[in-house]
Design a protein around this motif. Sequence first.
Motif, mmCIF file in Angstrom:
data_model
loop_
_atom_site.group_PDB
_atom_site.id
_atom_site.type_symbol
_atom_site.label_atom_id
_atom_site.label_comp_id
_atom_site.label_asym_id
_atom_site.label_seq_id
_atom_site.Cartn_x
_atom_site.Cartn_y
_atom_site.Cartn_z
ATOM 1 N N ALA A 186 10.098 21.872 -20.411
ATOM 2 C CA ALA A 186 11.704 22.733 -19.854
ATOM 3 C C ALA A 186 10.974 22.767 -18.366
ATOM 4 O O ALA A 186 11.852 23.555 -17.220
ATOM 5 C CB ALA A 186 11.609 23.561 -20.557
ATOM 6 N N ILE A 187 9.659 22.408 -18.136
ATOM 7 C CA ILE A 187 9.453 22.352 -16.800
ATOM 8 C C ILE A 187 9.155 20.963 -15.728
ATOM 9 O O ILE A 187 8.196 20.379 -15.743
ATOM 10 C CB ILE A 187 7.987 22.911 -17.185
ATOM 11 N N PRO A 188 10.228 21.184 -15.258
ATOM 12 C CA PRO A 188 10.551 19.716 -14.262
ATOM 13 C C PRO A 188 9.011 20.078 -13.773
ATOM 14 O O PRO A 188 8.364 20.381 -12.934
ATOM 15 C CB PRO A 188 11.919 19.986 -13.479
ATOM 16 N N VAL A 195 6.888 15.268 -18.896
ATOM 17 C CA VAL A 195 5.939 15.528 -18.135
ATOM 18 C C VAL A 195 4.857 14.090 -18.029
ATOM 19 O O VAL A 195 4.233 12.902 -18.962
ATOM 20 C CB VAL A 195 4.803 16.223 -19.511
ATOM 21 N N GLU A 196 4.873 13.869 -17.248
ATOM 22 C CA GLU A 196 4.528 12.395 -16.294
ATOM 23 C C GLU A 196 2.521 12.451 -16.726
ATOM 24 O O GLU A 196 1.812 13.561 -16.542
ATOM 25 C CB GLU A 196 3.655 13.154 -14.730
ATOM 26 N N GLY A 248 6.650 26.915 -6.202
ATOM 27 C CA GLY A 248 7.046 25.309 -5.559
ATOM 28 C C GLY A 248 5.398 24.924 -5.438
ATOM 29 O O GLY A 248 4.985 23.510 -4.539
ATOM 30 N N ARG A 249 5.024 24.865 -6.770
ATOM 31 C CA ARG A 249 2.996 24.384 -6.623
ATOM 32 C C ARG A 249 3.519 23.268 -7.404
ATOM 33 O O ARG A 249 3.677 23.664 -7.928
ATOM 34 C CB ARG A 249 2.424 25.508 -6.654
ATOM 35 N N VAL A 280 2.317 29.852 -17.438
ATOM 36 C CA VAL A 280 2.249 30.177 -16.487
ATOM 37 C C VAL A 280 2.477 28.438 -15.275
ATOM 38 O O VAL A 280 2.625 29.073 -14.281
ATOM 39 C CB VAL A 280 1.084 29.673 -16.963
ATOM 40 N N ALA A 281 2.288 28.038 -15.803
ATOM 41 C CA ALA A 281 2.913 26.562 -15.326
ATOM 42 C C ALA A 281 5.185 26.661 -14.661
ATOM 43 O O ALA A 281 4.960 26.550 -13.446
ATOM 44 C CB ALA A 281 3.653 25.175 -15.939
ATOM 45 N N ALA A 282 5.936 27.187 -15.555
ATOM 46 C CA ALA A 282 6.709 27.638 -14.925
ATOM 47 C C ALA A 282 7.070 28.115 -13.758
ATOM 48 O O ALA A 282 7.612 28.535 -12.812
ATOM 49 C CB ALA A 282 7.981 28.766 -16.013
#
Length: 100
Positions: A61-63, A87-88, A38-39, A30-32
Amino acid sequence: MYETRQMDEVTVIRGVGELTREELASIARVAAQARAQGRTVVVDLKRVTHLHYAGAALLKAIPGLRAAGATRYVRDLVHAGGAGGHVEMFADVEAAIRAA
């Protein structure tokens, strides 16, 4: 368990209880997809009591992925899974959304 909410340009994924590896894989998908659109994506970990650390590895893996509200224990599991440097982390969802 988790739920997803769309707010303007932000997708918030709220986890609850224990997150399994399969649930974390679904959250990562979902995040990717949201990031590809662009969200801004924030994973709200405030109500998460435990997560599968190998599942947490999928999040790296999700920038640009942001997480919020994690307890020290949950943060440690994210780091143990290898996603800590990717992950920030923020104190709460609002801070994660406001971050530039």
